[in-house]
Design a protein around this motif. Structure first.
Motif, PDB file in Angstrom:
ATOM      1  N   GLN A  75       5.759   7.831  26.156  1.00 42.01           N
ATOM      2  CA  GLN A  75       6.704   6.876  26.727  1.00 42.01           C
ATOM      3  C   GLN A  75       6.032   6.152  27.890  1.00 42.01           C
ATOM      4  OE1 GLN A  75      10.422   8.647  27.849  1.00 42.01           O
ATOM      5  NE2 GLN A  75      11.025   6.894  29.090  1.00 42.01           N
ATOM      6  N   PRO A  76       6.084   4.826  27.912  1.00 43.43           N
ATOM      7  CA  PRO A  76       5.444   4.114  29.028  1.00 43.43           C
ATOM      8  C   PRO A  76       6.164   4.344  30.352  1.00 43.43           C
ATOM      9  CG  PRO A  76       6.627   2.575  27.615  1.00 43.43           C
ATOM     10  CD  PRO A  76       6.690   3.914  26.940  1.00 43.43           C
ATOM     11  N   ALA A  77       5.376   4.472  31.402  1.00 43.38           N
ATOM     12  CA  ALA A  77       5.923   4.631  32.745  1.00 43.38           C
ATOM     13  C   ALA A  77       6.302   3.279  33.337  1.00 43.38           C
ATOM     14  CB  ALA A  77       4.912   5.329  33.644  1.00 43.38           C
ATOM     15  N   ALA A  78       5.680   2.215  32.830  1.00 42.01           N
ATOM     16  CA  ALA A  78       5.976   0.857  33.296  1.00 42.01           C
ATOM     17  C   ALA A  78       5.726  -0.113  32.155  1.00 42.01           C
ATOM     18  CB  ALA A  78       5.107   0.502  34.490  1.00 42.01           C
ATOM     19  N   MET A  79       6.388  -1.250  32.234  1.00 41.65           N
ATOM     20  CA  MET A  79       6.226  -2.298  31.234  1.00 41.65           C
ATOM     21  C   MET A  79       5.991  -3.608  31.964  1.00 41.65           C
ATOM     22  SD  MET A  79       8.926  -3.696  28.341  1.00 41.65           S
ATOM     23  CE  MET A  79       9.440  -2.043  27.951  1.00 41.65           C
ATOM     24  N   LEU A 121       1.140   5.930  30.869  1.00 47.50           N
ATOM     25  CA  LEU A 121       0.983   4.933  29.815  1.00 47.50           C
ATOM     26  C   LEU A 121       1.674   3.663  30.284  1.00 47.50           C
ATOM     27  CD1 LEU A 121       1.721   7.103  26.664  1.00 47.50           C
ATOM     28  CD2 LEU A 121      -0.511   6.337  27.511  1.00 47.50           C
ATOM     29  N   ILE A 122       1.041   2.528  30.029  1.00 45.61           N
ATOM     30  CA  ILE A 122       1.559   1.234  30.434  1.00 45.61           C
ATOM     31  C   ILE A 122       1.734   0.385  29.182  1.00 45.61           C
ATOM     32  CG2 ILE A 122       1.100  -0.855  31.801  1.00 45.61           C
ATOM     33  CD1 ILE A 122       1.512   1.768  33.456  1.00 45.61           C
ATOM     34  N   GLN A 123       2.893  -0.237  29.053  1.00 45.23           N
ATOM     35  CA  GLN A 123       3.160  -1.126  27.919  1.00 45.23           C
ATOM     36  C   GLN A 123       3.041  -2.570  28.388  1.00 45.23           C
ATOM     37  OE1 GLN A 123       6.461  -0.207  25.258  1.00 45.23           O
ATOM     38  NE2 GLN A 123       7.045  -2.373  25.318  1.00 45.23           N
ATOM     39  N   ILE A 124       2.345  -3.366  27.599  1.00 44.60           N
ATOM     40  CA  ILE A 124       2.242  -4.809  27.840  1.00 44.60           C
ATOM     41  C   ILE A 124       3.014  -5.491  26.722  1.00 44.60           C
ATOM     42  CG2 ILE A 124       0.689  -6.767  28.191  1.00 44.60           C
ATOM     43  CD1 ILE A 124       0.185  -4.485  30.202  1.00 44.60           C
ATOM     44  N   THR A 125       3.921  -6.390  27.079  1.00 45.78           N
ATOM     45  CA  THR A 125       4.849  -7.000  26.121  1.00 45.78           C
ATOM     46  C   THR A 125       4.782  -8.507  26.171  1.00 45.78           C
ATOM     47  OG1 THR A 125       6.365  -5.125  26.374  1.00 45.78           O
ATOM     48  CG2 THR A 125       7.298  -7.155  25.481  1.00 45.78           C
ATOM     49  N   GLN A 126       4.775  -9.090  24.990  1.00 46.86           N
ATOM     50  CA  GLN A 126       4.903 -10.538  24.847  1.00 46.86           C
ATOM     51  C   GLN A 126       6.161 -10.791  24.033  1.00 46.86           C
ATOM     52  OE1 GLN A 126       1.607 -12.543  22.918  1.00 46.86           O
ATOM     53  NE2 GLN A 126       2.886 -14.303  22.396  1.00 46.86           N
ATOM     54  N   LEU A 127       7.129 -11.456  24.621  1.00 47.51           N
ATOM     55  CA  LEU A 127       8.355 -11.774  23.901  1.00 47.51           C
ATOM     56  C   LEU A 127       8.086 -12.912  22.928  1.00 47.51           C
ATOM     57  CD1 LEU A 127      10.962 -11.622  26.798  1.00 47.51           C
ATOM     58  CD2 LEU A 127      10.463  -9.871  25.092  1.00 47.51           C
ATOM     59  N   LYS A 128       8.659 -12.806  21.733  1.00 44.67           N
ATOM     60  CA  LYS A 128       8.502 -13.872  20.741  1.00 44.67           C
ATOM     61  C   LYS A 128       9.395 -15.047  21.128  1.00 44.67           C
ATOM     62  CE  LYS A 128       7.299 -10.949  16.864  1.00 44.67           C
ATOM     63  NZ  LYS A 128       7.682 -10.503  15.536  1.00 44.67           N
ATOM     64  N   ARG A 129       8.907 -16.215  20.844  1.00 47.28           N
ATOM     65  CA  ARG A 129       9.668 -17.441  21.109  1.00 47.28           C
ATOM     66  C   ARG A 129       9.953 -18.090  19.761  1.00 47.28           C
ATOM     67  NH1 ARG A 129       9.793 -16.224  26.163  1.00 47.28           N
ATOM     68  NH2 ARG A 129       7.993 -16.427  27.494  1.00 47.28           N
TER      69      ARG A 129
END
Length: 130
Positions: A75-79, A121-129
């Motif tokens: 589980q990511p600690a931050a996003m 663990l760090i999650q990097i997110t790109q929201l879809k447009r």
């Protein structure tokens, strides 16, 4: 009311500072000590006066247990959010980042996950447009 600082526990503040500035690209915001206590924060260069991330030393049993439990559950600690997850993935990988998940298309976003080398663990997110 607004969020100004969020804390993330790390097992080594110097190592965390290197990772969050040199690999992720954040900038050091504050860094001062009083006795054994060190207050260390980073911020996004895109919003230097925005929300700060405190890199808090993980020296308390409850914090350490929580950190280890969420890490073991993947589980990511931050996003963090980006406009181009693939470009950031390539940049961070070239900088030595250890990814646990390559960029993956999921519902409404593309995500990747990496180990911050400090217990998270760090999650990097790109929201879809659309």
């Amino acid at each position: 009311m607004k969020i100004k600082v969020m804390s993330l526990h790390v097992d080594d503040q110097d190592k965390a500072l290197r990772f969050y500035t040199e690999v992720l690209g954040f900038v050091k915001k504050t860094d001062f000590s009083q006795g054994p206590y060190r207050w260390l924060t980073v911020a996004s260069p895109e919003e230097p006066d925005g929300t700060e991330l405190q890199l808090a030393l993980n020296d308390k049993p409850a914090a350490k247990a929580y950190q280890q439990a969420i890490f073991q559950q993947s589980q990511p600690a931050a996003m963090f959010f980006t406009d181009d997850v693939q470009a950031d993935y390539e940049r961070m990988k070239a900088g030595g980042a250890e990814f646990t998940m390559p960029p993956t298309d999921v519902t409404a976003s593309i995500i990747t996950m990496l180990n911050d080398t400090c217990g998270n663990l760090i999650q990097i997110t790109q929201l879809k447009r659309w």
